[in-house]
Design a protein around this motif. Structure first.
Motif, short mmCIF file in Angstrom:
data_model
loop_
_atom_site.label_atom_id
_atom_site.label_comp_id
_atom_site.label_asym_id
_atom_site.label_seq_id
_atom_site.Cartn_x
_atom_site.Cartn_y
_atom_site.Cartn_z
N PHE A 101 0.86 -1.18 0.00
CA PHE A 101 0.00 0.00 0.00
C PHE A 101 0.89 1.23 0.00
N ALA A 102 0.58 2.19 -0.87
CA ALA A 102 1.40 3.39 -0.99
C ALA A 102 0.55 4.62 -0.77
N ILE A 103 1.17 5.63 -0.16
CA ILE A 103 0.45 6.85 0.14
C ILE A 103 1.36 8.04 -0.13
N GLY A 104 0.74 9.18 -0.37
CA GLY A 104 1.48 10.40 -0.66
C GLY A 104 0.54 11.45 -1.17
N GLU A 105 0.63 11.74 -2.49
CA GLU A 105 -0.21 12.76 -3.11
C GLU A 105 -1.17 12.15 -4.13
N PHE A 106 -1.61 10.93 -3.87
CA PHE A 106 -2.46 10.21 -4.83
C PHE A 106 -3.95 10.51 -4.67
N GLY A 107 -4.37 11.04 -3.52
CA GLY A 107 -5.79 11.22 -3.26
C GLY A 107 -6.48 9.93 -2.89
N ALA A 108 -5.72 8.85 -2.71
CA ALA A 108 -6.23 7.53 -2.35
C ALA A 108 -5.04 6.71 -1.86
N ILE A 109 -5.31 5.51 -1.39
CA ILE A 109 -4.24 4.58 -1.07
C ILE A 109 -4.05 3.68 -2.29
N SER A 123 -10.16 3.87 -1.37
CA SER A 123 -10.63 5.25 -1.30
C SER A 123 -10.44 5.84 0.09
N LEU A 124 -10.23 7.14 0.12
CA LEU A 124 -10.12 7.87 1.37
C LEU A 124 -11.40 8.66 1.62
N PRO A 125 -11.78 8.84 2.89
CA PRO A 125 -12.94 9.70 3.18
C PRO A 125 -12.74 11.09 2.59
N ALA A 126 -13.82 11.70 2.17
CA ALA A 126 -13.76 12.98 1.45
C ALA A 126 -13.00 14.05 2.21
N GLY A 127 -13.11 14.08 3.50
CA GLY A 127 -12.49 15.15 4.27
C GLY A 127 -10.98 15.11 4.30
N GLY A 150 3.50 9.24 5.96
CA GLY A 150 3.78 7.94 6.56
C GLY A 150 2.51 7.15 6.73
N ILE A 151 2.63 5.83 6.78
CA ILE A 151 1.46 4.98 6.92
C ILE A 151 1.84 3.75 7.74
N THR A 152 0.91 3.28 8.58
CA THR A 152 1.11 2.05 9.32
C THR A 152 -0.25 1.47 9.68
N GLN A 153 -0.28 0.17 10.00
CA GLN A 153 -1.50 -0.49 10.44
C GLN A 153 -1.30 -1.01 11.86
N LEU A 154 -2.18 -0.60 12.77
CA LEU A 154 -2.08 -0.97 14.17
C LEU A 154 -3.45 -1.34 14.69
N ASP A 155 -3.58 -2.59 15.15
CA ASP A 155 -4.84 -3.06 15.75
C ASP A 155 -6.03 -2.82 14.83
N GLY A 156 -5.85 -3.11 13.55
CA GLY A 156 -6.94 -2.98 12.60
C GLY A 156 -7.19 -1.57 12.11
N ARG A 157 -6.44 -0.61 12.63
CA ARG A 157 -6.59 0.77 12.19
C ARG A 157 -5.47 1.12 11.21
N ARG A 158 -5.81 1.82 10.18
CA ARG A 158 -4.82 2.29 9.20
C ARG A 158 -4.57 3.76 9.48
N LEU A 159 -3.39 4.08 9.98
CA LEU A 159 -3.06 5.44 10.39
C LEU A 159 -2.02 6.05 9.46
N ALA A 160 -2.02 7.37 9.37
CA ALA A 160 -1.06 8.07 8.53
C ALA A 160 -0.64 9.36 9.20
N THR A 161 0.56 9.82 8.84
CA THR A 161 1.01 11.15 9.22
C THR A 161 0.84 12.08 8.02
N SER A 162 0.73 13.36 8.32
CA SER A 162 0.54 14.36 7.29
C SER A 162 1.77 15.25 7.19
N LEU A 168 -7.19 6.67 8.35
CA LEU A 168 -7.50 6.67 6.93
C LEU A 168 -8.83 6.00 6.62
N ASP A 169 -9.37 5.24 7.55
CA ASP A 169 -10.65 4.56 7.31
C ASP A 169 -11.83 5.44 7.70
#
Length: 299
Positions: free
Chosen positions: A133-141, A158-162, A170-182, A191-192
């Motif tokens: 999974f890749a993240i950055g300036e794609f507007g999605a994962i 897809s990412l939520p509209a907001g 940055g991106i990581t998955q912890l306890d079923g949550r997909r988190l990112a830094t901005s 991210l979910d």
């Protein structure tokens, strides 16, 4: 005779223009020329961890440095998964290495198109279940699944509209949550759900200081803790995922740090670089396991 000279001149001009366009769009030196020379570049940030807004718990020195092969330029993301390491670059390339980071696969171009247009689009990767999974300036994962010795693009997540227009680092998955830094502010983003969580500096924040002085560039997790990499005032923040409070702050070698992977108590930090600069190695840091309440912050 004059007509032939005109035709020859037009042909020569066409060749020069075509070569110039190819040079700028598709070569590393051309990208450097377009972005750093013509673009002027940004003023260099303050990388010194001592001058940042947070009181340091301590300063780490690398226990090891690992040189990358010449073909891996401008690393942007890294994930360490036991006997394999996954490394992405600013040019949306993917390399797979062994667990010791001593041998690497040939590159895979994850995204096609002119080099200039995809420069810096991919900022971080996460690997799970044979999928990158890749993240950055794609507007999605963006996602690719392993097929034999290669990688096949699959549907974006897809990412939520907001949060779809945010620039992630940055991106990581912890306890079923997909988190990112901005890249835009010191926050953690779910991210979910699209929820944005402010990071709590607590008593680590210097009086009158602003946590916004930190630019986050990487994210990882291990043993229930989140590890955030800061490019400005280069450091590794240990953050509690329950309330997003900072547990400890570790200063590291100052530089344009891009991402980190954490494996067995060690942080593997990749550093971005200008094409014409000497390429930095991967820095390996031993992360202290001493409970944070027993540590004495540096003054």
């Amino acid at each position: 005779m004059k007509k032939k000279l005109i035709i020859a001149g037009v042909l020569a001009l066409t060749i020069v223009v075509a070569f110039g366009a190819y040079f700028v769009l598709n070569t590393r030196l051309g990208v450097h020329f377009a972005l750093d020379v013509l673009g002027g570049g940004d003023a260099p940030p303050d990388h010194d961890p001592q001058t940042g807004p947070l009181v340091l718990t301590g300063t780490l020195t690398p226990v090891r440095t690992i040189d990358l092969p010449a073909r891996i330029q401008q690393p942007s993301g890294i994930q360490h998964r036991g006997d394999r390491v996954y490394l992405s670059t600013d040019q949306t390339e993917l390399f797979v290495g062994d667990g010791a980071l001593s041998s690497w696969s040939d590159k895979t171009d994850l995204v096609g198109g002119p080099l200039l247009l995809k420069q810096g689009a991919l900022e971080a990767i996460e690997f799970a279940d044979d999928t990158v999974f890749a993240i950055g300036e794609f507007g999605a994962i963006r996602a690719w699944v392993r097929e034999g010795d290669g990688w096949q693009r699959i549907d974006d997540v897809s990412l939520p509209a907001g949060i779809a227009d945010m620039e992630f680092s940055g991106i990581t998955q912890l306890d079923g949550r997909r988190l990112a830094t901005s890249e835009e502010s010191p926050v953690l983003v779910d991210l979910d759900t699209g929820t944005v969580h402010e990071i709590d500096g607590g008593d680590r924040l210097k009086p009158g200081a602003d946590l916004g002085a930190l630019q986050l560039s990487g994210l990882a997790n291990e043993n229930g803790d989140l590890y955030l990499l800061t490019e400005t005032h280069s450091s590794i923040l240990v953050v509690d995922p329950a309330d997003y409070s900072i547990k400890s702050v570790w200063g590291i070698a100052p530089g344009t740090v891009a991402d980190l992977a954490v494996r067995d108590g060690k942080a593997y930090v990749v550093v971005d670089h200008n094409y014409l600069d000497e390429k930095p190695p991967v820095y390996v840091y031993e992360l202290p396991r001493t409970p944070t309440h027993e540590l004495h912050p540096e003054e």
